[in-house]
Design an enzyme around this catalytic site. Structure first.
Site, short mmCIF file in Angstrom:
data_model
loop_
_atom_site.label_atom_id
_atom_site.label_comp_id
_atom_site.label_asym_id
_atom_site.label_seq_id
_atom_site.Cartn_x
_atom_site.Cartn_y
_atom_site.Cartn_z
N MET A 90 6.06 0.78 -20.79
CA MET A 90 5.08 -0.14 -21.38
C MET A 90 3.61 0.27 -21.19
SD MET A 90 7.17 -2.01 -22.85
CE MET A 90 6.20 -3.36 -23.53
N HIS A 109 11.51 2.41 -30.45
CA HIS A 109 10.77 1.19 -30.76
C HIS A 109 11.66 0.22 -31.54
CE1 HIS A 109 7.17 -1.17 -31.49
NE2 HIS A 109 7.63 -1.34 -32.72
C1 GRF Z 1 13.90 -1.31 -26.06
O1 GRF Z 1 14.20 -2.36 -26.91
C2 GRF Z 1 12.94 -0.36 -26.69
O2 GRF Z 1 13.01 -0.32 -28.08
C3 GRF Z 1 11.60 -0.90 -26.26
O3 GRF Z 1 11.80 -1.38 -24.96
C4 GRF Z 1 13.16 -1.79 -24.81
C5 GRF Z 1 13.69 -1.16 -23.55
O4 GRF Z 1 14.94 -1.69 -23.21
N1 GRF Z 1 10.59 0.13 -26.36
P1 GRF Z 1 15.80 -1.15 -21.99
O5 GRF Z 1 14.91 -1.25 -20.75
O6 GRF Z 1 16.19 0.26 -22.29
O7 GRF Z 1 16.96 -2.06 -21.92
#
Ligand code: GRF
Length: 204
Positions: A90, A109
């Site tokens: 993030m 994404h």
């Molecule tokens: C995913 O939905 C991705 O698209 C977004 O963040 C989320 C991460 O999910 N960028 P996780 O931590 O892999 O479950």
């Protein structure tokens, strides 16, 4: 190919990459480090369970974002990383980092880019009332979710969907698409021409 996976959250995508790609002899992929900007990220536990080294790099511990990027670069170099995979990471990188690793950073994404970039893509899609959304895997450039698109999967949005149900269905597709794309990159099958990514193996 040595890969670093960067994750801020639960790491379900990381888990799939561990299960499908880590120490894969056919593709020679090795997740050499998992880096998180959050101490409590469950992604770190998943990495530890798989015996993968972890590093925590928190932006608040650095005087500037350039310093933060420099610390990440230090780990990338220490672990001889050739591909940086953002799996729910993030934080945005500054220009020098993005330039240094051009076409060597891949992000996933939860929307069909260029629609709904940014951190609240699923909520934004629902709010706008789109009938189709999906997943995009792309190379990272200097913009927010603007880099060359490698692959996309579309999924329908139902009238009954809320953020949780929609994100859950998006994630099912993420878990299929992400390992495929990383494998294709590692095998040298992707070629970036300007804003476009083509599959070299299907070139005539
Ligand atoms: C995913 O939905 C991705 O698209 C977004 O963040 C989320 C991460 O999910 N960028 P996780 O931590 O892999 O479950």
């Amino acid at each position: 190919m040595n890969i670093a996976v960067l994750a801020s959250g639960s790491g379900t995508n990381l888990q799939v990459l561990i299960e499908q790609l880590h120490e894969d002899t056919a593709t020679d992929i090795n997740i050499s480090v998992v880096i998180s900007d959050r101490k409590q990220a469950y992604a770190l536990t998943r990495a530890k369970n798989a015996g993968i080294p972890t590093q925590i790099v928190r932006s608040k511990d650095y005087v500037s974002r350039v310093e933060f990027d420099a610390e990440i670069t230090r780990h990338i170099e220490n672990y001889s990383v050739e591909l940086i995979v953002l799996a729910g990471f993030m934080k945005l990188f500054q220009l020098p980092f993005v330039r240094k690793y051009q076409n060597r950073i891949i992000n996933i994404h939860p929307s069909l880019l260029p629609a709904f970039p940014g951190a609240t893509a699923v909520a934004d899609s629902l709010k706008k009332g789109v009938k189709v959304t999906g997943v995009t895997v792309h190379y990272v450039d200097e913009g927010v979710d603007t880099g060359p698109i490698i692959a996309q999967t579309s999924i329908p949005v139902y009238d009954t969907d809320d953020e949780e149900s929609l994100h859950k269905r998006i994630q099912i597709e993420e878990h299929k698409l992400f390992p495929q794309v990383i494998r294709a990159h590692a095998q040298g099958n992707l070629k970036v021409i300007g804003q476009k990514v083509i599959s070299v193996s299907s070139e005539s």
